[in-house]
Motif scaffolding. Sequence first.
Motif, PDB file in Angstrom:
ATOM      1  N   GLY A 133       0.792  -1.222   0.000  1.00 30.73           N
ATOM      2  CA  GLY A 133       0.000   0.000   0.000  1.00 30.73           C
ATOM      3  C   GLY A 133       0.819   1.264   0.000  1.00 30.73           C
ATOM      4  N   GLU A 134       2.124   1.159  -0.171  1.00 30.09           N
ATOM      5  CA  GLU A 134       2.981   2.334  -0.220  1.00 30.09           C
ATOM      6  C   GLU A 134       3.008   2.885  -1.638  1.00 30.09           C
ATOM      7  N   GLU A 135       3.391   4.124  -1.746  1.00 31.81           N
ATOM      8  CA  GLU A 135       3.521   4.770  -3.053  1.00 31.81           C
ATOM      9  C   GLU A 135       4.874   4.399  -3.653  1.00 31.81           C
ATOM     10  N   PRO A 136       4.921   3.759  -4.842  1.00 30.17           N
ATOM     11  CA  PRO A 136       6.214   3.415  -5.430  1.00 30.17           C
ATOM     12  C   PRO A 136       6.951   4.663  -5.912  1.00 30.17           C
ATOM     13  N   VAL A 137       8.261   4.636  -5.787  1.00 31.52           N
ATOM     14  CA  VAL A 137       9.097   5.739  -6.243  1.00 31.52           C
ATOM     15  C   VAL A 137       9.363   5.539  -7.723  1.00 31.52           C
ATOM     16  N   GLN A 138       9.061   6.550  -8.526  1.00 30.58           N
ATOM     17  CA  GLN A 138       9.263   6.445  -9.962  1.00 30.58           C
ATOM     18  C   GLN A 138      10.288   7.466 -10.412  1.00 30.58           C
ATOM     19  N   ALA A 139      11.143   7.044 -11.315  1.00 30.35           N
ATOM     20  CA  ALA A 139      12.142   7.955 -11.866  1.00 30.35           C
ATOM     21  C   ALA A 139      11.479   8.875 -12.875  1.00 30.35           C
ATOM     22  N   VAL A 140      12.012  10.051 -13.004  1.00 30.26           N
ATOM     23  CA  VAL A 140      11.519  11.001 -13.986  1.00 30.26           C
ATOM     24  C   VAL A 140      12.659  11.356 -14.912  1.00 30.26           C
ATOM     25  N   ASP A 141      12.300  11.802 -16.102  1.00 26.79           N
ATOM     26  CA  ASP A 141      13.333  12.223 -17.036  1.00 26.79           C
ATOM     27  C   ASP A 141      14.050  13.440 -16.483  1.00 26.79           C
ATOM     28  N   ALA A 142      15.351  13.489 -16.689  1.00 27.03           N
ATOM     29  CA  ALA A 142      16.146  14.601 -16.192  1.00 27.03           C
ATOM     30  C   ALA A 142      15.773  15.867 -16.956  1.00 27.03           C
ATOM     31  N   PRO A 143      15.428  16.927 -16.272  1.00 32.86           N
ATOM     32  CA  PRO A 143      15.073  18.164 -16.960  1.00 32.86           C
ATOM     33  C   PRO A 143      16.305  18.806 -17.575  1.00 32.86           C
ATOM     34  N   THR A 144      16.098  19.491 -18.674  1.00 32.21           N
ATOM     35  CA  THR A 144      17.223  20.127 -19.345  1.00 32.21           C
ATOM     36  C   THR A 144      17.550  21.476 -18.730  1.00 32.21           C
ATOM     37  N   SER A 145      16.535  22.210 -18.251  1.00 32.56           N
ATOM     38  CA  SER A 145      16.798  23.537 -17.717  1.00 32.56           C
ATOM     39  C   SER A 145      16.662  23.614 -16.213  1.00 32.56           C
ATOM     40  N   GLY A 146      16.230  22.547 -15.564  1.00 29.98           N
ATOM     41  CA  GLY A 146      16.050  22.570 -14.133  1.00 29.98           C
ATOM     42  C   GLY A 146      14.610  22.853 -13.733  1.00 29.98           C
ATOM     43  N   PHE A 147      13.799  23.341 -14.661  1.00 31.61           N
ATOM     44  CA  PHE A 147      12.399  23.621 -14.377  1.00 31.61           C
ATOM     45  C   PHE A 147      11.537  22.850 -15.360  1.00 31.61           C
ATOM     46  N   THR A 148      10.507  22.246 -14.845  1.00 33.99           N
ATOM     47  CA  THR A 148       9.575  21.523 -15.699  1.00 33.99           C
ATOM     48  C   THR A 148       8.178  22.021 -15.420  1.00 33.99           C
ATOM     49  N   SER A 149       7.232  21.559 -16.186  1.00 39.18           N
ATOM     50  CA  SER A 149       5.844  21.939 -15.957  1.00 39.18           C
ATOM     51  C   SER A 149       5.316  21.308 -14.682  1.00 39.18           C
ATOM     52  N   GLU A 150       5.995  20.286 -14.185  1.00 38.52           N
ATOM     53  CA  GLU A 150       5.563  19.611 -12.977  1.00 38.52           C
ATOM     54  C   GLU A 150       6.293  20.128 -11.732  1.00 38.52           C
ATOM     55  N   THR A 151       7.049  21.215 -11.868  1.00 39.98           N
ATOM     56  CA  THR A 151       7.768  21.771 -10.735  1.00 39.98           C
ATOM     57  C   THR A 151       6.756  22.267  -9.712  1.00 39.98           C
ATOM     58  N   LYS A 152       6.905  21.845  -8.477  1.00 35.27           N
ATOM     59  CA  LYS A 152       5.984  22.262  -7.428  1.00 35.27           C
ATOM     60  C   LYS A 152       6.356  23.660  -6.968  1.00 35.27           C
ATOM     61  N   THR A 153       5.345  24.495  -6.802  1.00 36.14           N
ATOM     62  CA  THR A 153       5.581  25.861  -6.333  1.00 36.14           C
ATOM     63  C   THR A 153       4.937  26.039  -4.971  1.00 36.14           C
ATOM     64  N   VAL A 154       5.473  26.958  -4.239  1.00 37.04           N
ATOM     65  CA  VAL A 154       4.950  27.288  -2.920  1.00 37.04           C
ATOM     66  C   VAL A 154       4.505  28.743  -2.943  1.00 37.04           C
ATOM     67  N   ASP A 155       3.251  28.986  -2.596  1.00 40.38           N
ATOM     68  CA  ASP A 155       2.750  30.358  -2.521  1.00 40.38           C
ATOM     69  C   ASP A 155       3.120  30.939  -1.170  1.00 40.38           C
ATOM     70  N   VAL A 156       3.664  32.149  -1.211  1.00 32.95           N
ATOM     71  CA  VAL A 156       4.103  32.815   0.019  1.00 32.95           C
ATOM     72  C   VAL A 156       3.438  34.178   0.070  1.00 32.95           C
ATOM     73  N   ASN A 157       2.816  34.484   1.194  1.00 38.29           N
ATOM     74  CA  ASN A 157       2.245  35.808   1.381  1.00 38.29           C
ATOM     75  C   ASN A 157       3.346  36.686   1.963  1.00 38.29           C
ATOM     76  N   ALA A 158       3.853  37.569   1.158  1.00 35.71           N
ATOM     77  CA  ALA A 158       4.955  38.421   1.599  1.00 35.71           C
ATOM     78  C   ALA A 158       4.421  39.762   2.052  1.00 35.71           C
ATOM     79  N   VAL A 159       5.013  40.257   3.109  1.00 40.90           N
ATOM     80  CA  VAL A 159       4.675  41.593   3.599  1.00 40.90           C
ATOM     81  C   VAL A 159       5.965  42.387   3.686  1.00 40.90           C
ATOM     82  N   SER A 160       5.856  43.651   3.466  1.00 40.90           N
ATOM     83  CA  SER A 160       7.062  44.477   3.562  1.00 40.90           C
ATOM     84  C   SER A 160       7.285  44.884   5.008  1.00 40.90           C
ATOM     85  N   ALA A 161       8.504  44.863   5.427  1.00 42.90           N
ATOM     86  CA  ALA A 161       8.865  45.248   6.783  1.00 42.90           C
ATOM     87  C   ALA A 161       9.604  46.579   6.718  1.00 42.90           C
ATOM     88  N   GLU A 162       9.061  47.547   7.398  1.00 44.18           N
ATOM     89  CA  GLU A 162       9.699  48.860   7.375  1.00 44.18           C
ATOM     90  C   GLU A 162      10.184  49.261   8.722  1.00 44.18           C
TER      91      GLU A 162
END
Length: 102
Positions: free
Chosen positions: A73-102
């Motif tokens: 019942g575990e998730e199998p680890v699958q290899a992915v093709d090596a990206p050429t530029s380091g970024f792919t369409s499947e790259t996970k992004t993290v949304d960050v709420n940024a505030v300015s500090a003055e």
Amino acid sequence: MKDSISGWYRNVIRNPKYRWWIIGGSLLYLLSPFDISPDFIPIVGWIDDGLIATLLVAELSAWALERLKVRKGEEPVQAVDAPTSGFTSETKTVDVNAVSAE
């Protein structure tokens, strides 16, 4: 350069969609009477067969471990093709709420 080539090779070899091609091709090569280096030459003739047999055992064991993980019942680890530029369409992004500090 060496790391990128070995990483690419490892990802291609471990990719599940190529696994059956590798297993079938290595079995065909081992059962075929034709070799890169003939077997009647001591040691040198057995090196290519040993490398192909090692590749076959590695692929079969990876397949067996994947099946075992799926059965548990575990998730199998699958290899992915090596990206050429380091970024792919499947790259996970993290949304960050940024505030300015003055």
